[in-house]
Design a protein around this motif. Sequence first.
Motif, short mmCIF file in Angstrom:
data_model
loop_
_atom_site.label_atom_id
_atom_site.label_comp_id
_atom_site.label_asym_id
_atom_site.label_seq_id
_atom_site.Cartn_x
_atom_site.Cartn_y
_atom_site.Cartn_z
N PHE B 35 0.83 -1.20 0.00
CA PHE B 35 0.00 0.00 0.00
C PHE B 35 0.86 1.25 0.00
O PHE B 35 1.98 1.26 0.53
N TYR B 37 0.06 5.06 1.51
CA TYR B 37 -0.86 5.89 2.25
C TYR B 37 -0.37 7.34 2.19
O TYR B 37 0.83 7.61 2.18
N GLN B 39 -0.69 11.00 4.28
CA GLN B 39 -1.08 11.59 5.56
C GLN B 39 -0.93 13.10 5.47
O GLN B 39 0.16 13.64 5.60
N MET B 45 -4.74 8.99 7.90
CA MET B 45 -4.09 8.18 6.86
C MET B 45 -5.13 7.83 5.79
O MET B 45 -6.18 7.27 6.11
N LEU B 47 -5.69 5.81 2.18
CA LEU B 47 -5.14 4.84 1.24
C LEU B 47 -5.14 5.43 -0.16
O LEU B 47 -6.19 5.81 -0.70
N PHE B 91 3.47 7.31 2.98
CA PHE B 91 4.02 6.13 3.61
C PHE B 91 3.76 4.90 2.75
O PHE B 91 2.64 4.67 2.28
N PRO B 95 1.22 -5.04 4.60
CA PRO B 95 0.31 -5.60 5.60
C PRO B 95 0.60 -7.06 5.93
O PRO B 95 0.65 -7.91 5.04
N ARG B 96 0.79 -7.31 7.20
CA ARG B 96 0.83 -8.67 7.72
C ARG B 96 -0.12 -8.71 8.89
O ARG B 96 0.28 -8.96 10.02
N LYS B 98 -1.14 -6.61 10.93
CA LYS B 98 -0.75 -5.23 11.23
C LYS B 98 0.06 -4.70 10.05
O LYS B 98 0.60 -5.46 9.24
N LEU B 99 0.10 -3.40 9.94
CA LEU B 99 0.83 -2.77 8.85
C LEU B 99 2.27 -2.52 9.27
O LEU B 99 2.53 -2.03 10.36
N TRP B 101 5.40 -0.26 8.32
CA TRP B 101 5.50 1.03 7.64
C TRP B 101 6.94 1.41 7.35
O TRP B 101 7.85 1.11 8.11
N GLY B 102 7.11 2.18 6.26
CA GLY B 102 8.34 2.90 6.06
C GLY B 102 8.32 4.17 6.91
O GLY B 102 7.33 4.47 7.59
N LEU B 103 9.42 4.91 6.88
CA LEU B 103 9.52 6.13 7.69
C LEU B 103 8.83 7.32 7.05
O LEU B 103 8.69 8.36 7.69
#
Lengths: 116, 111
Positions: B35, B37, B39, B45, B47, B91, B95-96, B98-99, B101-103
């Motif tokens: 994904f 996202y 922000q 957030m 999608l 971002f 997803p696993r 929970k997501l 994330w990159g920084l």
Amino acid sequence: GAGVSQSPRYKVAKRGQDVALRCDPISGHVSLFWYQQALGQGPEFLTYFQNEAQLDKSGLPSDRFFAERPEGSVSTLKIQRTQQEDSAVYLCASSLVAGTLAYGYTFGSGTRLTVV
Amino acid sequence: AQTVTQSQPEMSVQEAETVTLSCTYDTSESDYYLFWYKQPPSRQMILVIRQEAYKQQNATENRFSVNFQKAAKSFSLKISDSQLGDAAMYFCAYPRRKLIWGLGTSLAVNP
């Protein structure tokens, strides 16, 4: 409701104070997540509910953090004896179906917690 | 363990131009989703686009498209005809349940 609602939007707490953050997910959504987002960082996973069951709380940073979702809808994240490092935005997200990763999640606008 | 890396903390683009945001990830899974996202300052957030790993075709949503290179584990986001409202943090997420994330990449759009 139409979206995920979080309250309060802003919270200032004195160090040592207890706080409670509320998340009202989209009606019927099974999965609910809490994330903590420090300033300038990506979100960090805190905990996951499937209906009322807390299936994963591996991200809660300490035993001062506690989350519940007693009736499988509204969730509350409670932080006891707040410390300055708890200052962050707390994001809640929900998803209609448990176990599917296909459609992402709907996020609320978060609660910005500032501990002074 | 799965990881997501965004190597561009900040990017800027002129209005109406095209910009590409980079993301790489690491996984041992063969079937997964990715994904992007957005922000904005409102903090919510949103999608933007998602990609299914088993699909060869790159996902497209209006002005947003991805360049998905499965073998290279690369998942970049291209924004065409950039608009002032595109200014936000972006971002990449894996997803696993929970997501992961990159920084994030902070995108500025210059008029």
